[in-house]
Design a protein around this motif. Structure first.
Motif, PDB file in Angstrom:
ATOM      1  N   ARG A  42       0.829  -1.211   0.000  1.00 57.27           N
ATOM      2  CA  ARG A  42       0.000   0.000   0.000  1.00 57.27           C
ATOM      3  C   ARG A  42       0.863   1.260   0.000  1.00 57.27           C
ATOM      4  N   ALA A  43       1.933   1.241   0.778  1.00 59.60           N
ATOM      5  CA  ALA A  43       2.831   2.405   0.826  1.00 59.60           C
ATOM      6  C   ALA A  43       3.468   2.634  -0.546  1.00 59.60           C
ATOM      7  N   TRP A  44       3.821   1.566  -1.226  1.00 59.45           N
ATOM      8  CA  TRP A  44       4.429   1.688  -2.549  1.00 59.45           C
ATOM      9  C   TRP A  44       3.434   2.283  -3.554  1.00 59.45           C
ATOM     10  N   PHE A  45       2.206   1.789  -3.519  1.00 60.80           N
ATOM     11  CA  PHE A  45       1.206   2.282  -4.461  1.00 60.80           C
ATOM     12  C   PHE A  45       0.899   3.765  -4.218  1.00 60.80           C
ATOM     13  N   ARG A  46       0.873   4.168  -2.972  1.00 56.51           N
ATOM     14  CA  ARG A  46       0.621   5.581  -2.675  1.00 56.51           C
ATOM     15  C   ARG A  46       1.781   6.454  -3.148  1.00 56.51           C
ATOM     16  N   SER A  47       2.994   5.938  -3.064  1.00 60.06           N
ATOM     17  CA  SER A  47       4.138   6.709  -3.551  1.00 60.06           C
ATOM     18  C   SER A  47       4.125   6.781  -5.075  1.00 60.06           C
ATOM     19  N   ARG A  48       3.594   5.751  -5.732  1.00 57.69           N
ATOM     20  CA  ARG A  48       3.512   5.767  -7.196  1.00 57.69           C
ATOM     21  C   ARG A  48       2.582   6.861  -7.695  1.00 57.69           C
ATOM     22  N   ASN A  49       1.582   7.179  -6.928  1.00 54.69           N
ATOM     23  CA  ASN A  49       0.641   8.215  -7.342  1.00 54.69           C
ATOM     24  C   ASN A  49       1.349   9.558  -7.504  1.00 54.69           C
ATOM     25  N   ALA A  50       2.328   9.818  -6.642  1.00 52.27           N
ATOM     26  CA  ALA A  50       3.051  11.088  -6.693  1.00 52.27           C
ATOM     27  C   ALA A  50       4.014  11.154  -7.874  1.00 52.27           C
ATOM     28  N   ASP A  51       4.578  10.001  -8.289  1.00 48.77           N
ATOM     29  CA  ASP A  51       5.550  10.034  -9.386  1.00 48.77           C
ATOM     30  C   ASP A  51       4.960   9.585 -10.717  1.00 48.77           C
ATOM     31  N   SER A  52       3.624   9.532 -10.809  1.00 52.91           N
ATOM     32  CA  SER A  52       2.968   9.135 -12.058  1.00 52.91           C
ATOM     33  C   SER A  52       1.980  10.210 -12.488  1.00 52.91           C
ATOM     34  N   PRO A  53       2.475  11.352 -12.957  1.00 57.11           N
ATOM     35  CA  PRO A  53       1.558  12.419 -13.376  1.00 57.11           C
ATOM     36  C   PRO A  53       0.761  12.023 -14.603  1.00 57.11           C
ATOM     37  N   ASN A  54      -0.432  12.603 -14.749  1.00 61.04           N
ATOM     38  CA  ASN A  54      -1.265  12.338 -15.916  1.00 61.04           C
ATOM     39  C   ASN A  54      -0.609  12.991 -17.128  1.00 61.04           C
ATOM     40  N   GLU A  56      -1.613  13.565 -20.099  1.00 61.21           N
ATOM     41  CA  GLU A  56      -2.438  14.472 -20.893  1.00 61.21           C
ATOM     42  C   GLU A  56      -2.841  15.725 -20.122  1.00 61.21           C
ATOM     43  N   GLY A  57      -2.497  15.784 -18.844  1.00 62.96           N
ATOM     44  CA  GLY A  57      -2.888  16.924 -18.035  1.00 62.96           C
ATOM     45  C   GLY A  57      -4.336  16.863 -17.588  1.00 62.96           C
ATOM     46  N   PHE A  58      -4.947  15.693 -17.691  1.00 62.90           N
ATOM     47  CA  PHE A  58      -6.342  15.529 -17.286  1.00 62.90           C
ATOM     48  C   PHE A  58      -6.445  15.521 -15.761  1.00 62.90           C
ATOM     49  N   PRO A  59      -7.660  15.665 -15.213  1.00 59.54           N
ATOM     50  CA  PRO A  59      -7.837  15.564 -13.759  1.00 59.54           C
ATOM     51  C   PRO A  59      -7.319  14.219 -13.253  1.00 59.54           C
ATOM     52  N   ARG A  60      -6.665  14.216 -12.120  1.00 60.36           N
ATOM     53  CA  ARG A  60      -6.108  12.986 -11.570  1.00 60.36           C
ATOM     54  C   ARG A  60      -7.222  12.049 -11.111  1.00 60.36           C
ATOM     55  N   SER A  61      -7.051  10.766 -11.409  1.00 65.31           N
ATOM     56  CA  SER A  61      -8.005   9.754 -10.944  1.00 65.31           C
ATOM     57  C   SER A  61      -7.487   9.067  -9.690  1.00 65.31           C
ATOM     58  N   ASN A  62      -6.220   9.385  -9.307  1.00 62.44           N
ATOM     59  CA  ASN A  62      -5.594   8.747  -8.135  1.00 62.44           C
ATOM     60  C   ASN A  62      -5.652   7.233  -8.252  1.00 62.44           C
ATOM     61  N   PHE A  63      -5.307   6.744  -9.439  1.00 59.59           N
ATOM     62  CA  PHE A  63      -5.351   5.312  -9.729  1.00 59.59           C
ATOM     63  C   PHE A  63      -4.567   4.494  -8.720  1.00 59.59           C
ATOM     64  N   TRP A  64      -3.324   4.912  -8.441  1.00 61.20           N
ATOM     65  CA  TRP A  64      -2.469   4.139  -7.546  1.00 61.20           C
ATOM     66  C   TRP A  64      -2.857   4.300  -6.081  1.00 61.20           C
ATOM     67  N   SER A  65      -3.000   5.546  -5.630  1.00 64.48           N
ATOM     68  CA  SER A  65      -3.190   5.800  -4.195  1.00 64.48           C
ATOM     69  C   SER A  65      -4.561   5.391  -3.682  1.00 64.48           C
TER      70      SER A  65
END
Length: 200
Positions: A42-54, A56-65
């Motif tokens: 879970r900690a890894w997935f939450r950190s991935r959200n910060a280093d995986s910007p969209n 296309e510049g679309f609104p974030r879906s927070n896929f990882w976190s």
């Protein structure tokens, strides 16, 4: 005259460890390691959200976190004397780990959003009035586009594709070394926890 007092602290400690890992007695340890594994993933997935910007510049879906982290859980019902199971129940993780090519299941083609206003929205939702189909003249994987307006006022909302290909993400799961180090530290803490009143 000299006196030497030797205190054997190793043997009791080793005996205690053996007592906890002897066949038929390992389930408690497996449970501790299972919960730690859930925490690490879970900690890894939450950190991935910060280093995986969209991209296309679309609104974030927070896929990882949110989506993947929340779908990750230790399953105590499957814990045995030899294993602990952590399940990622969202099938989307498979595409991230292995990659692959997919087509539409409930529609003829896949609708890829081209604008932030329709990100995460299906064309059939009716969000954009007056949609029309603009066919592709090139053929291939792109069938065409869904657009509104005419001439210079034309706005393209979705691109229609037969299939979409996703490359495997080497960082989808946490590095094995990271997880192993965390589990080793947790196992040691479990073995040498206070005999009474300690928290395992």
């Amino acid at each position: 005259m000299s006196t030497t007092i030797t205190r054997d602290t190793a043997t009791p400690a080793l005996a205690r460890i053996y007592d906890q890992i002897a066949p038929g007695r390992r389930k408690a340890l497996m449970g501790v390691l299972g919960r730690q594994t859930e925490k690490e993933y879970r900690a890894w997935f939450r950190s991935r959200n910060a280093d995986s910007p969209n991209k296309e510049g679309f609104p974030r879906s927070n896929f990882w976190s949110k989506r993947i982290a929340n779908a990750t859980a230790y399953d105590p019902a499957k814990t045995t004397d030899t294993k602990a199971v952590v399940v990622i129940s969202d099938p989307a993780i498979k595409a991230k780990v292995y990659g692959g090519s997919w087509g539409a299941k409930e529609a003829k083609n896949l609708a890829i959003p081209l604008r932030g206003e329709v990100y995460g929205v299906f064309p059939r939702a009716g969000t954009i009035p007056g949609l029309r189909f603009v066919p592709s003249q090139r053929g291939g994987n792109t069938v065409g586009w869904l657009a509104s307006g005419e001439g210079k006022e034309t706005v393209y909302w979705w691109r229609l594709q037969r299939r979409v290909t996703v490359a495997a993400d080497a960082r989808a799961l946490p590095p094995k070394s990271r997880v192993q180090n965390a589990l080793s530290a947790r196992a040691l803490a479990f073995f040498f926890r206070p005999k009474a009143g300690g928290v395992s």
